[in-house]
Enzyme design. Structure first.
Site, PDB file in Angstrom:
ATOM      1  N   HIS A  60       0.818  -1.221   0.000  1.00 14.49           N
ATOM      2  CA  HIS A  60       0.000   0.000   0.000  1.00 14.49           C
ATOM      3  C   HIS A  60       0.851   1.270   0.000  1.00 14.49           C
ATOM      4  O   HIS A  60       0.311   2.358   0.132  1.00 14.49           O
ATOM      5  CB  HIS A  60      -0.943  -0.008   1.202  1.00 14.49           C
ATOM      6  N   TYR A  61       2.147   1.143  -0.168  1.00 12.79           N
ATOM      7  CA  TYR A  61       3.015   2.312  -0.293  1.00 12.79           C
ATOM      8  C   TYR A  61       3.008   2.765  -1.756  1.00 12.79           C
ATOM      9  O   TYR A  61       3.978   2.575  -2.494  1.00 12.79           O
ATOM     10  CB  TYR A  61       4.440   1.977   0.131  1.00 12.79           C
ATOM     11  N   GLY A  62       1.923   3.336  -2.187  1.00  7.20           N
ATOM     12  CA  GLY A  62       1.789   3.759  -3.565  1.00  7.20           C
ATOM     13  C   GLY A  62       0.506   3.229  -4.169  1.00  7.20           C
ATOM     14  O   GLY A  62      -0.463   2.945  -3.459  1.00  7.20           O
TER      15      GLY A  62
END
Length: 332
Positions: A60-62
């Site tokens: 979920h980093y991006g």
């Protein structure tokens, strides 16, 4: 309060340096500042060259098409010789919009997604559930993760933002490879709520994220106006709100005094403090000079550690860590 730690520890049997690297800022979408891919690869290379070989990212980093996994694939396609040097920890089974998903089906889907994006360029050394799913017993989640370890899809099981009791329940099902928690002079909570004691007792490495308090302990912010009006921290994090700012600045000033005396940056003192607690701090930065500086562990004397403990007692932090719905998922 300070137990110290060896200069070298192991995660999933692999040696890691005393400081790692947090990859959150490398792939965040707009309105966050864009980091071009080549620049991100150079930052990762610099971190590794300085000994920061524990890399921490997230699905979920991006976006689904451009996150930590995609960046990792590009990196190891370019530098295949580094694949065995890096210990990669990836968070998943989580959505910013819908929250944690700890069911067996959701965890398998998340791991398969990560496995597929990496395309064999790099193994997932540690897969972490980014948060505990309140609707799924932790034992159920860990059992499926244990199956994925046995299948060779992941090297080990990580936990993030979990309570001491959850750590014990999970570890009873399968050895836990690492526990990631927020740990800094701004968030010393794990030293008081049993999390650190439990991990040390069970021999579980602790990964400390946000060791400089999301930028508070860089010394950059002396008044609330130093943060742009649209800065995510100012708009979303309670500790950067105007009503908490002046109180929280007091602790920063106390840390700055020690840094000035030692001819260090405030962030170096902050990172050294986290390491002295027996954790692996994972500072993240998109500035090459700061990445290099952050990757070198500074020393703090017992007297300086005592001085910092007194500062923590004298200047309590104002505001919650996240606020709102995300606050409820902490220390689960």
């Amino acid at each position: 309060m300070s137990i110290g730690r060896a200069a070298l520890t192991r995660v999933c049997g692999k040696p890691v340096g005393p400081i790692g690297y947090g990859m959150l800022g490398l792939t965040l979408p707009a309105p966050f500042p864009e980091v071009k891919r080549d620049d991100a690869l150079n930052l990762l290379k610099k971190a590794l060259d300085q000994g920061a070989n524990l890399w921490n990212g997230g699905i979920h980093y991006g976006t689904p098409d451009a996150n930590s996994l995609h960046l990792m694939r590009h990196y190891f396609e370019k530098y295949p010789e580094d694949a065995e040097k890096v210990v990669l920890s990836i968070k998943g089974a989580f959505s910013i919009k819908t929250g944690p998903a700890g069911s067996p089906e959701a965890i398998r889907a998340s791991v398969e997604e990560a496995f597929g994006v990496l395309g064999g360029e790099k193994t997932i050394d540690v897969f972490e559930m980014a948060r505990v799913d309140p609707n799924t017993p932790i034992e159920t989640s860990v059992k499926v993760l244990a199956e994925l370890v046995k299948e060779g899809k992941i090297g080990g099981i990580g936990l993030s933002e979990v309570s001491a009791s959850t750590i014990r329940k999970a570890h009873a099902i399968h050895p836990i490879a690492a526990v990631e928690i927020e740990l800094s002079l701004f968030t010393p909570d794990p030293l008081k709520n049993g999390i650190m004691d439990t991990c040390h007792e069970l021999g579980i490495p602790v990964i400390g994220y946000s060791p400089v308090g999301r930028g508070w302990l860089t010394g950059q912010f002396k008044k609330v106006e130093d943060l742009p009006a649209n800065d995510f921290r100012r708009t979303h994090f309670p500790r950067f709100k105007a009503e908490a700012f002046d109180q929280n600045r007091k602790l920063v000033v106390a840390v700055e005094k020690i840094a000035e005396r030692k001819d260090l940056k405030t962030s170096q003192v902050a990172i050294a403090w986290v390491a002295r607690q027996g954790a692996i701090p994972i500072p993240g930065s998109t500035n090459p000079e700061r990445v290099e500086m952050n990757s070198h562990l500074s020393e703090l004397t017992d007297g300086e550690m005592l001085e910092l403990r007194e500062a923590l007692d004298t200047f309590p932090i104002a505001g919650e860590r996240y606020g709102g719905a995300h606050e409820k998922l902490l220390n689960a």
